[in-house]
Design a protein around this motif. Structure first.
Motif: not given
Length: 367
Positions: A258-282
């Motif tokens: 689920v976490l991997v899938w959500i990470a992919e969804i977030v990647r697909s919806q933001v811009r290339g200049c945006d910074i994404i991270a897993r901050y901890g847990g879920e």
């Protein structure tokens, strides 16, 4: 018996090659894979071949021999096809500039040697630049096949000249490929190890996103620049609803999926200049430079809606995967920006989850 001038030329050429190949590690470190790196490596090998030609021995008037093959045959395995083409073109130009009756044969020798490197890279070595001694030895021997071009030189006793040249050059070229190829292979392995350690230190191993430490290190300068320019920065804090229930009901492997899938969804919806991270847990975070509150809310709502629409643990299962998102937009220190977004996230949880809430603080005006 090779002349002293020939032996001295070999020593000088190999010394120059060793110095030039030190640049290979710097190119690996300071350039990204792609055209720029390939061009730079091609230039490096081409210059090496030219230096070999500059230290050449004139066997007979117009017929020059030298260990240029060492650099030419290594260009493709360690730089790719483009590097081999560039190196061969530079070496051909240098050889033709030298002139002599062996000029055309020398140019043919250069092209054939580079082609042997390309064929080895494609069919023997493959993508890996960590090359075994056996393959280097075979490539070194094969790099001497183009010496047959000596037989095409329009001079008396061409076959005799070939027999005199083939022994010393075969030894020199094979030894050169073994030594320099090993140096380049070691440099490649060291680069790969450094890259792997860097990725492990900055990346969450499950999702492939930045980890918390790397995220905070990148966001700090971003906020400083935004404060200087008076542009907003928005932060999204995303939390998976009832994640513990998912782990308890379906297992931790399902939770990881689920976490991997959500990470992919977030990647697909933001811009290339945006910074994404897993901050901890879920919990995931997204820093959006230059995005005002309205844009941040739009992106956050799109992420929430996509996850709600597609989120199922198993086909036909009644358990939906949803997220709550807190949004903060302001010119402030990171701690304040995160605290505001985190408060907004908890407000979303209190209001029933599966929603986006923004903090009520307006964007501060630049002084």
């Amino acid at each position: 018996m090779p002349s002293p001038e020939f032996l001295l030329g070999i020593v000088n050429a190999l010394g120059v090659f060793a110095l030039i190949t030190l640049g290979y590690s710097y190119l690996l470190r300071y350039t990204q894979p792609g055209v720029v790196r390939s061009v730079a490596i091609g230039l490096m090998f081409g210059v090496g071949a030219c230096l070999a030609i500059a230290n050449t021995t004139e066997f007979i008037p117009g017929l020059f021999i030298d260990p240029r093959a060492v650099m030419l045959v290594l260009a493709a395995p360690f730089g790719g096809l483009l590097s081999a083409v560039i190196a061969a073109a530079i070496a051909c130009a240098a050889r033709l500039h030298e002139g002599g009756v062996g000029g055309p044969a020398g140019a043919g020798n250069i092209v054939a040697t580079a082609l042997i490197g390309v064929l080895f890279a494609r069919y023997v070595i493959g993508d890996a630049r960590s090359i075994s001694i056996g393959k280097l030895f075979a490539m070194g021997l094969a790099s001497n096949i183009p010496l047959l071009f000596i037989l095409t030189v329009p001079v008396p006793n061409a076959a005799e000249h070939f027999m005199r040249a083939v022994g010393p050059l075969t030894v020199a070229d094979t030894l050169g490929v073994l030594v320099l190829g090993r140096v380049l292979s070691d440099a490649w392995r060291a680069h790969q190890s450094a890259e792997r350690l860097s990725v492990e230190a900055t990346t969450d191993p499950l999702t492939g996103l930045s980890n918390r430490r790397h995220f905070e290190r990148r966001v700090g300068p971003l906020l400083q620049q935004a404060n200087h320019q008076g542009t907003p920065v928005s932060l999204l804090v995303i939390d998976v609803d009832h994640f513990k229930r998912i782990n308890d009901s379906f297992g931790h492997e399902a939770g990881d999926t689920v976490l991997v899938w959500i990470a992919e969804i977030v990647r697909s919806q933001v811009r290339g200049c945006d910074i994404i991270a897993r901050y901890g847990g879920e919990e995931l975070v997204v820093a959006m430079p230059g995005a005002d509150s309205r844009r941040a809310m739009t992106v956050a709502e799109r992420i929430r809606a996509v996850i709600e629409a597609k989120g199922r643990i198993e086909p036909g299962d009644g358990h939906r995967i949803t997220v709550s998102i807190g949004v903060s937009t302001r010119l402030a220190r990171y701690a304040d920006l995160f605290s505001a977004a985190d408060e907004a996230l908890y407000a979303a949880k209190r209001q029933g989850r599966n929603r986006v809430v923004t903090e009520p603080v307006a964007v501060a005006q630049a002084a």
